[in-house]
Design a protein around this motif. Structure first.
Motif, short mmCIF file in Angstrom:
data_model
loop_
_atom_site.label_atom_id
_atom_site.label_comp_id
_atom_site.label_asym_id
_atom_site.label_seq_id
_atom_site.Cartn_x
_atom_site.Cartn_y
_atom_site.Cartn_z
N ILE A 29 0.86 -1.04 0.12
CA ILE A 29 -0.10 -0.07 0.01
C ILE A 29 0.92 1.20 0.00
CG2 ILE A 29 -1.81 1.40 1.34
CD1 ILE A 29 -2.73 -1.40 2.45
N ASN A 30 0.82 2.05 -1.20
CA ASN A 30 1.50 3.36 -1.14
C ASN A 30 3.24 3.01 -1.01
OD1 ASN A 30 -0.80 4.74 -1.43
ND2 ASN A 30 -0.82 4.99 0.78
N GLY A 31 3.46 1.93 -1.43
CA GLY A 31 4.93 1.45 -1.60
C GLY A 31 5.38 0.85 -0.22
N GLU A 32 4.39 0.55 0.65
CA GLU A 32 4.93 0.11 2.02
C GLU A 32 4.16 -1.41 2.19
OE1 GLU A 32 6.74 1.35 4.35
OE2 GLU A 32 7.24 3.31 3.04
N GLY A 53 2.54 -2.20 9.89
CA GLY A 53 3.56 -2.47 9.26
C GLY A 53 3.94 -3.89 9.24
N ASN A 54 4.47 -4.33 8.09
CA ASN A 54 4.66 -6.10 8.05
C ASN A 54 6.29 -6.06 8.40
OD1 ASN A 54 4.32 -8.48 7.18
ND2 ASN A 54 5.57 -8.41 5.36
N TYR A 55 7.24 -5.00 8.42
CA TYR A 55 8.63 -5.04 8.75
C TYR A 55 8.72 -5.25 10.57
CZ TYR A 55 13.43 -3.82 9.24
OH TYR A 55 14.84 -3.80 9.42
N ASP A 56 9.48 -6.40 10.87
CA ASP A 56 9.65 -6.42 12.22
C ASP A 56 11.23 -6.14 12.45
OD1 ASP A 56 10.30 -7.57 14.54
OD2 ASP A 56 10.29 -9.62 13.99
N PRO A 57 11.38 -4.97 13.03
CA PRO A 57 12.67 -4.42 13.22
C PRO A 57 13.58 -5.11 14.22
CG PRO A 57 10.86 -3.08 14.36
CD PRO A 57 10.48 -4.10 13.45
N ASN A 58 13.03 -6.09 15.05
CA ASN A 58 13.75 -6.95 15.81
C ASN A 58 14.65 -7.93 14.97
OD1 ASN A 58 12.67 -5.90 18.43
ND2 ASN A 58 10.77 -6.64 17.41
N GLY A 117 -6.73 2.33 5.59
CA GLY A 117 -6.82 3.63 5.41
C GLY A 117 -5.31 4.26 5.53
N ALA A 118 -5.08 5.31 4.73
CA ALA A 118 -3.73 5.83 4.59
C ALA A 118 -3.80 7.18 4.96
CB ALA A 118 -3.13 5.70 3.08
#
Length: 118
Positions: A29-32, A53-58, A117-118
């Motif tokens: 969605i919108n590049g994310e 967000g799908n990215y897990d920073p851990n 929603g964005a």
């Protein structure tokens, strides 16, 4: 909860039936990368959707959509499949490492489709 008037733009993700109950999928969605979850509340007999967000920073990996969904106390969470950190599906907060929290997005079901929603 966000009202429709506060959201500038809603993006259609998929049909609600495309997400297996109590699991997640990843959407761009919108590049994310956004992890979108479909949960069935058996007590209320209600289907709810959440988006974080799908990215897990851990773990430095985009894996949250593949995590296990459950609850810790009153919080609905997903456990990252790598280090098992828990992320609150309403707020994106990482319970074990709040400094590694992710974004949360409003999500809804309308006309049988999932919208974020964005």
């Amino acid at each position: 909860m966000h009202s429709d008037r506060q959201i500038e733009h809603w993006t259609e993700v998929c049909e609600i039936g495309d997400i297996v109950p109590n699991t997640g999928v990843c959407a761009l969605i919108n590049g994310e990368q956004v992890a979108v979850f479909r949960l069935i509340d058996s007590a209320l007999q209600e289907t709810r959707v959440f988006a974080i967000g799908n990215y897990d920073p851990n773990s430095d990996a985009s894996v949250l959509s593949r995590g296990l969904v459950g609850s810790l106390g009153e919080r609905i969470v997903v456990a990252s499949p790598i280090y098992k950190h828990h992320f609150d599906l309403q707020t994106g907060e990482c319970l074990e490492a709040p400094e590694h929290s992710v974004s949360a997005y409003p999500a809804r079901i309308a006309d049988g489709k999932v919208w974020v929603g964005a």
